[in-house]
Motif scaffolding. Structure first.
Motif, PDB file in Angstrom:
ATOM      1  N   PRO A  98       0.819  -1.207   0.000  1.00 16.12           N
ATOM      2  CA  PRO A  98       0.000   0.000   0.000  1.00 16.12           C
ATOM      3  C   PRO A  98       0.862   1.270   0.000  1.00 16.12           C
ATOM      4  O   PRO A  98       1.161   1.846   1.037  1.00 16.12           O
ATOM      5  CB  PRO A  98      -0.804  -0.126   1.298  1.00 16.12           C
ATOM      6  N   TRP A  99       1.274   1.697  -1.162  1.00 19.80           N
ATOM      7  CA  TRP A  99       2.123   2.874  -1.303  1.00 19.80           C
ATOM      8  C   TRP A  99       1.314   4.138  -1.045  1.00 19.80           C
ATOM      9  O   TRP A  99       0.165   4.258  -1.459  1.00 19.80           O
ATOM     10  CB  TRP A  99       2.736   2.916  -2.704  1.00 19.80           C
ATOM     11  N   THR A 100       1.912   5.116  -0.359  1.00 14.56           N
ATOM     12  CA  THR A 100       1.247   6.382  -0.066  1.00 14.56           C
ATOM     13  C   THR A 100       2.199   7.545  -0.356  1.00 14.56           C
ATOM     14  O   THR A 100       3.409   7.357  -0.453  1.00 14.56           O
ATOM     15  CB  THR A 100       0.814   6.467   1.414  1.00 14.56           C
ATOM     16  N   THR A 101       1.629   8.712  -0.491  1.00 12.95           N
ATOM     17  CA  THR A 101       2.407   9.940  -0.613  1.00 12.95           C
ATOM     18  C   THR A 101       2.184  10.726   0.665  1.00 12.95           C
ATOM     19  O   THR A 101       1.050  11.042   1.007  1.00 12.95           O
ATOM     20  CB  THR A 101       1.961  10.756  -1.836  1.00 12.95           C
ATOM     21  N   GLU A 102       3.246  10.998   1.394  1.00 12.33           N
ATOM     22  CA  GLU A 102       3.152  11.662   2.700  1.00 12.33           C
ATOM     23  C   GLU A 102       3.251  13.175   2.559  1.00 12.33           C
ATOM     24  O   GLU A 102       3.834  13.693   1.613  1.00 12.33           O
ATOM     25  CB  GLU A 102       4.284  11.171   3.617  1.00 12.33           C
ATOM     26  N   THR A 103       2.684  13.864   3.539  1.00 15.23           N
ATOM     27  CA  THR A 103       2.812  15.304   3.644  1.00 15.23           C
ATOM     28  C   THR A 103       3.359  15.624   5.025  1.00 15.23           C
ATOM     29  O   THR A 103       2.831  15.160   6.028  1.00 15.23           O
ATOM     30  CB  THR A 103       1.445  15.992   3.469  1.00 15.23           C
ATOM     31  N   ASP A 104       4.471  16.360   5.076  1.00 15.42           N
ATOM     32  CA  ASP A 104       5.036  16.766   6.363  1.00 15.42           C
ATOM     33  C   ASP A 104       5.016  18.295   6.448  1.00 15.42           C
ATOM     34  O   ASP A 104       4.339  18.950   5.661  1.00 15.42           O
ATOM     35  CB  ASP A 104       6.444  16.189   6.575  1.00 15.42           C
ATOM     36  N   GLU A 105       5.759  18.855   7.376  1.00  9.90           N
ATOM     37  CA  GLU A 105       5.717  20.305   7.565  1.00  9.90           C
ATOM     38  C   GLU A 105       6.267  21.095   6.389  1.00  9.90           C
ATOM     39  O   GLU A 105       6.081  22.303   6.297  1.00  9.90           O
ATOM     40  CB  GLU A 105       6.426  20.709   8.857  1.00  9.90           C
ATOM     41  N   PHE A 106       6.943  20.418   5.446  1.00  8.69           N
ATOM     42  CA  PHE A 106       7.456  21.077   4.250  1.00  8.69           C
ATOM     43  C   PHE A 106       6.532  20.896   3.052  1.00  8.69           C
ATOM     44  O   PHE A 106       6.782  21.445   1.998  1.00  8.69           O
ATOM     45  CB  PHE A 106       8.853  20.558   3.910  1.00  8.69           C
ATOM     46  N   GLY A 107       5.496  20.095   3.206  1.00  8.06           N
ATOM     47  CA  GLY A 107       4.536  19.891   2.130  1.00  8.06           C
ATOM     48  C   GLY A 107       4.488  18.458   1.638  1.00  8.06           C
ATOM     49  O   GLY A 107       5.015  17.528   2.262  1.00  8.06           O
ATOM     50  N   LEU A 108       3.865  18.290   0.491  1.00  9.29           N
ATOM     51  CA  LEU A 108       3.672  16.982  -0.123  1.00  9.29           C
ATOM     52  C   LEU A 108       4.995  16.438  -0.657  1.00  9.29           C
ATOM     53  O   LEU A 108       5.725  17.148  -1.356  1.00  9.29           O
ATOM     54  CB  LEU A 108       2.663  17.114  -1.267  1.00  9.29           C
ATOM     55  N   PHE A 139       9.760  12.246  11.482  1.00 11.37           N
ATOM     56  CA  PHE A 139      10.619  13.263  10.886  1.00 11.37           C
ATOM     57  C   PHE A 139       9.761  14.431  10.443  1.00 11.37           C
ATOM     58  O   PHE A 139       8.615  14.244  10.031  1.00 11.37           O
ATOM     59  CB  PHE A 139      11.422  12.711   9.704  1.00 11.37           C
ATOM     60  N   CYS A 140      10.274  15.620  10.555  1.00 10.80           N
ATOM     61  CA  CYS A 140       9.634  16.842  10.050  1.00 10.80           C
ATOM     62  C   CYS A 140       8.161  16.952  10.422  1.00 10.80           C
ATOM     63  O   CYS A 140       7.321  17.295   9.589  1.00 10.80           O
ATOM     64  CB  CYS A 140       9.793  16.932   8.534  1.00 10.80           C
ATOM     65  N   GLY A 141       7.829  16.626  11.667  1.00  8.31           N
ATOM     66  CA  GLY A 141       6.457  16.751  12.127  1.00  8.31           C
ATOM     67  C   GLY A 141       5.535  15.633  11.710  1.00  8.31           C
ATOM     68  O   GLY A 141       4.332  15.677  11.927  1.00  8.31           O
ATOM     69  N   LEU A 142       6.071  14.596  11.106  1.00  8.18           N
ATOM     70  CA  LEU A 142       5.283  13.460  10.651  1.00  8.18           C
ATOM     71  C   LEU A 142       5.692  12.235  11.450  1.00  8.18           C
ATOM     72  O   LEU A 142       6.882  11.988  11.637  1.00  8.18           O
ATOM     73  CB  LEU A 142       5.554  13.226   9.161  1.00  8.18           C
TER      74      LEU A 142
END
Length: 84
Positions: free
Chosen positions: A42-52, A69-72
């Motif tokens: 199940p591949w996903t695209t993550e979004t952290d504090e720097f964006g998508l 990392f980075c708020g994620l």
């Protein structure tokens, strides 16, 4: 693994390490493994504090191995037969 070129990529905390085994999977076996992992995980695209992120990820591991990392913060999915 005997006969394979190895390269230690990183020494990690708690005595862990990341090692590249060049040529461990070759030819048709490599293509089949890639196809299985690409279609079954199940591949996903993550979004952290720097964006998508511009890449897809699939995080698996032992239940207590949360990766942050980075708020994620990612909780690992259980290992699948394709990964073992």
């Amino acid at each position: 693994m005997e006969g394979l070129a190895t390269e230690d990529l990183a020494t990690l905390p708690l005595g862990s390490r990341c090692t590249l085994l060049r040529g461990a999977v070759r030819g048709d076996a490599a293509a089949a493994a890639f196809s299985t992992l690409a279609s079954e995980l199940p591949w996903t695209t993550e979004t952290d504090e720097f964006g998508l992120h511009d890449r897809k990820t699939a995080y698996f591991g032992d239940a207590d191995c949360v990766f942050a990392f980075c708020g994620l913060a990612l909780s690992p999915r259980p290992w699948t037969p394709a990964l073992l």
